[in-house]
Write an enzyme that holds these catalytic residues in place. Structure first.
Site, PDB file in Angstrom:
ATOM      1  CD  GLN A  77      -2.967  -1.115   2.267  1.00 52.69           C
ATOM      2  OE1 GLN A  77      -2.717  -1.723   3.301  1.00 52.69           O
ATOM      3  NE2 GLN A  77      -4.076  -0.415   2.120  1.00 52.69           N
ATOM      4  NE  ARG A 107      -0.076  -4.736  11.893  1.00 56.49           N
ATOM      5  CZ  ARG A 107      -1.133  -4.878  11.090  1.00 56.49           C
ATOM      6  NH1 ARG A 107      -1.990  -3.891  10.934  1.00 56.49           N
ATOM      7  NH2 ARG A 107      -1.344  -6.000  10.442  1.00 56.49           N
ATOM      8  CG  HIS A 130      -1.077  -6.064   5.205  1.00 52.00           C
ATOM      9  ND1 HIS A 130      -1.246  -5.409   6.408  1.00 52.00           N
ATOM     10  CD2 HIS A 130      -2.179  -5.770   4.482  1.00 52.00           C
ATOM     11  CE1 HIS A 130      -2.400  -4.736   6.394  1.00 52.00           C
ATOM     12  NE2 HIS A 130      -2.986  -4.937   5.224  1.00 52.00           N
ATOM     13  CG  ASN A 187      -3.509  -7.356   8.023  1.00 50.64           C
ATOM     14  OD1 ASN A 187      -3.690  -6.797   9.111  1.00 50.64           O
ATOM     15  ND2 ASN A 187      -4.244  -7.068   6.960  1.00 50.64           N
ATOM     16  CD  GLU A 188      -7.899  -6.865   8.071  1.00 50.91           C
ATOM     17  OE1 GLU A 188      -8.212  -6.871   6.866  1.00 50.91           O
ATOM     18  OE2 GLU A 188      -8.194  -5.931   8.825  1.00 50.91           O
ATOM     19  CG  ASN A 227      -6.326  -5.172  11.746  1.00 55.06           C
ATOM     20  OD1 ASN A 227      -5.538  -4.851  12.647  1.00 55.06           O
ATOM     21  ND2 ASN A 227      -5.930  -5.478  10.535  1.00 55.06           N
ATOM     22  CE1 TYR A 259      -9.606  -1.696   9.738  1.00 56.58           C
ATOM     23  CE2 TYR A 259      -9.718   0.662   9.328  1.00 56.58           C
ATOM     24  CZ  TYR A 259      -8.995  -0.513   9.345  1.00 56.58           C
ATOM     25  OH  TYR A 259      -7.679  -0.506   8.984  1.00 56.58           O
ATOM     26  CD  GLU A 273      -5.016  -2.732   9.476  1.00 61.06           C
ATOM     27  OE1 GLU A 273      -6.135  -2.516   8.963  1.00 61.06           O
ATOM     28  OE2 GLU A 273      -4.154  -3.460   8.948  1.00 61.06           O
ATOM     29  CD1 TRP A 323      -6.046   2.165   7.320  1.00 59.24           C
ATOM     30  CD2 TRP A 323      -4.296   0.851   7.794  1.00 59.24           C
ATOM     31  NE1 TRP A 323      -5.484   1.779   6.129  1.00 59.24           N
ATOM     32  CE2 TRP A 323      -4.409   0.969   6.396  1.00 59.24           C
ATOM     33  CE3 TRP A 323      -3.250   0.077   8.339  1.00 59.24           C
ATOM     34  CZ2 TRP A 323      -3.525   0.339   5.514  1.00 59.24           C
ATOM     35  CZ3 TRP A 323      -2.379  -0.553   7.464  1.00 59.24           C
ATOM     36  CH2 TRP A 323      -2.526  -0.417   6.072  1.00 59.24           C
ATOM     37  CD  GLU A 356      -8.637   1.041   1.643  1.00 55.15           C
ATOM     38  OE1 GLU A 356      -7.490   0.981   2.141  1.00 55.15           O
ATOM     39  OE2 GLU A 356      -9.606   0.446   2.135  1.00 55.15           O
TER      40      GLU A 356
END
Ligand code: GBH
Length: 481
Positions: free
Chosen positions: A21, A78, A124, A170-171, A311, A313, A382, A432, A439
């Site tokens: 990213q 991170r 990631h 990650n995720e 993480n 949101y 995040e 984040w 994105e």
């Protein structure tokens, strides 16, 4: 925000990013393509037809990024490593690219010199494309686990005691579901033949999720047996999870569906790690399509987290479906909605269709995790938001991101409440993101940064209001020694 809640004096806070990213320099110093480089070249996959080719150009702007972190007062950072920079072809018999490794080694030295603690994510989403071509990447358990373990060992051995906090994946939910069920993320496999010539949404995501768990467990075993004693660090996995509220609070089926929603996103991975098995709700719905645990594999996975990486949101309303589950369903046979039965929205709109802020949901999910997994140490790896229409604003207004600043005040406050009032053992928080960046399928039109990045102006970085507010907010909550 309550005035009584606090956070402990050693609470670690800072910002997060990910390699593909931000870095750019995709062909430089020996890096080979990842599945994201390849995916971005397929017309129609990325909203604005862009890619991570240049992104924030962080590969060439180490000093700028460290400066930003210092300006924000960050204690920690991170970031993730690009596997295909370090082992371009990815495999255990493929050559190591010392130049790629050196880039990250130097970066960690600069962080230490600035008094900033590094947290490193090994993966990631940017799998070396060569491994996808060679043997189907994450679909191939034997090969993928062996290659990921080798990559992890190369990295642990290179960094030694300079890095004390490791995140394996990650995720994994995103790699599995978005990569192999809906196909909106690389490698884009799905049963939908208008999107992909190959893929089986009803099966592949469950296989990939399983293989990632085994690879995580195998890498943790390597760390614990070969490095932890010497280097004294800790290691865990990062899972994404949103909070769920019932569409109709008077309907027990909707209340049950909320729990199932979290089980299908979080407990899919966390139950094997903390309880040594998949959730009953998933076994019941997926039957033989959910892989079964061999004794060897579950021994690697069970007990493999030193901390829980979270993480988070947003939240949604959840409505139980009354029909038989579709074979491609990955939600737990329910609808995920932004409004409840009476038309109330869970939170204000943002630029991301899936993201509506609902800060109290953060406190509730922290408590839910703490209860289900017996009070693990939690690192929030995040948390953040986009802003509706931000990309179209004139610069001056864009920099005054009060909506994002308030999001952070509210979410950090909710976390302090979870710590103080609910006894949740949350010990770190990474916002984040440090800066606007690529994105994924949304391209560059959706911004998540506390720093503005001028993609048309030489990737110049300008801190937004929220960059300052995060530090001020932590200053209020963290106890002075
Ligand atoms: C994080 O995921 C990622 O780790 C980070 O790289 C990313 O930049 C950040 O979010 C902001 O998006 O298929 O359209 O229904 C957050 C969790 C879970 C959010 C999957 C998007 C599905 C979107 N993500 N979710 S969609």
């Amino acid at each position: 925000m309550t005035t009584t809640s606090t956070l402990p004096s050693d609470f670690l806070w800072g910002f997060a990013t990910a390699s593909y990213q931000i870095e750019g320099a995709v062909n430089e110093d020996g890096r080979a393509p990842s599945i994201w480089d390849t995916f971005c070249q397929i017309p129609g996959k990325i909203a604005d037809g862009s890619s991570g080719k240049v992104a924030c150009d962080s590969y060439h702007r180490t000093a700028d990024d460290i400066e930003l972190l210092k300006k924000c007062g960050a204690k920690a950072y991170r970031f993730s490593l690009s596997w295909s920079r370090i082992i371009p072809l990815g495999g255990r018999n493929d050559p190591i690219n010392q130049k790629g490794l050196n880039f990250y080694l130097k970066f960690v030295d600069y962080l230490h010199a600035a008094g900033i603690t590094p947290l490193i994510t090994l993966f990631h989403w940017d799998l070396p494309d060569a491994l996808h071509q060679r043997y189907g990447g994450m679909l191939n358990k034997e090969e993928f686990v062996a290659d990921f373990t080798n990559y992890a060992r190369v990295v642990f051995s290179a960094f030694g005691s300079r890095v004390k906090h490791w995140i394996t994946f990650n995720e994994p939910w995103c790699s599995a579901v978005l990569g192999y069920n809906t196909g909106v993320f690389a490698p884009g496999r799905t049963s939908d033949r208008t999107k992909s010539p190959e893929g089986d949404s009803s099966r592949e995501c469950w296989i990939v999720g399983h293989n990632i768990l085994v690879a995580h467990g195998a890498a943790v075993k390597v760390y614990r047996e070969e490095f932890k004693g010497r280097d004294g660090g800790e290691i865990g996995i990062t899972l994404n999870g949103d909070w769920a509220e019932p569409w109709d609070p008077d309907n027990p089926a909707d209340i049950e569906a909320c729990n199932r929603r979290i089980e299908f996103s979080v407990s899919w991975f966390a139950d094997p790690i903390y309880h040594g098995k998949y959730p009953d709700s998933m076994v019941k719905q997926l039957g033989g399509r959910l892989p079964t645990w061999t004794p060897e594999d579950i021994a690697l996975v069970h007990g493999s987290n030193d901390f829980y990486g979270m993480n988070h949101y947003c939240a949604n309303y959840v409505k139980a479906k009354t029909t038989e589950p579709d074979p491609d369903d990955f939600t737990g046979n329910l609808e995920i909605l932004t409004e409840d039965k009476n038309g109330n929205s869970i939170g204000p709109e943002t630029q991301s269709a899936w993201l509506r802020p609902h800060p109290v949901g953060f406190r509730k999910l922290l408590k839910w995790l703490s209860d289900r997994y017996d009070g693990p140490k939690i690192y929030v790896t995040e948390n953040g938001t986009s802003l509706k229409g931000e990309n179209d604003l004139p610069l001056e207004r864009l920099l005054d991101d009060e909506f994002r600043a308030q999001y952070f005040r509210d979410y950090i406050g909710a976390m302090a409440d979870a710590y103080t009032l609910d006894g949740v053992n949350v010990r770190a928080y990474m916002a984040w993101s440090l800066m606007d960046n690529f994105e994924w399928a949304d391209g560059y039109g959706t911004r998540f940064g506390v720093t503005y990045v001028d993609y048309k102006g030489n990737q110049k970085r300008i801190p937004k209001k929220s960059a300052k507010v995060i530090g001020e907010t932590f200053d209020k909550y963290i106890k002075k020694e």
